[in-house]
Design a protein around this motif. Sequence first.
Motif: not given
Length: 261
Positions: A60, A65, A154, A207-208, A210, A217-221, A257
């Motif tokens: 990805n 993002y 996650e 922020y959110t 990768s 990989t995305e959606s990493v906090e 973002r």
Amino acid sequence: MKKILNSALLLLILASCQNTKKDSSSNSKEGYSNRIIEKHWSYNGETGPEHWKEIETYSNCDGKYQSPINIVNYNLDETLSDLSIFYSDSTHIHDVINNGHTIQYNFDLGDYITIHGKKFSLKQFHFHEPAEHLIDGIRYPMELHLVHVSNAGEYAVLAIMAKEGQSSKPFDFLESYLPINVGETKNVDLAFDMNLNLPKQKTFFTYTGSLTTPPCTESVEWYIFKEPITVSLEQVEALKKLMPMNNYRNEQPINGRTIKV
């Protein structure tokens, strides 16, 4: 008799076809495996960040993002939930590995954080020299990533900046297991207080984004502490000698973002 011979001949032909098909499949699989081994990412050249998307089949790395970013134009968020950190003073470090990209310390289960009531267990931490994230355009000499994973797979990462200054006793303990060759793993099998590597002030940017390495990989906090810790020049150099030069990914576009503080 002729009928029997014809039947036998037919069986031989079928068996030959099956063997040929099997051999072809086996060679194809072996060739695919070899290609995977050859396709190895790095921080420069033909396998550098610009080519990560091409190298990783399920990458990805060209996503919208991505991380790291430059922490600028952040917004004060009065509703921002506090990050809750639950690190004991005797968490068990299992081992340390030089994976060719960084020096990584792996933990047994025990330490964890909670975000919006969700638990993320500390799995490992590693180093980037110099830092990957910038804060108001400033790049620190080193950045630690504390990688946490939830039961659902996650990711949440705490990022700690390090600047040159007073020697860090926790770093002395960690570096007592160095040097370590590429591909080598050393057992540590000792308790460690990860709290000692956290800054005194726990304020952060969030922020959110990768993961900063393939497959990105995305959606990493992400939680980037504002206050850096200090390490000596000698401690930085000890790690620098064992890792690839400049093992950091360049700044990625923010793409709308929100960075909260």
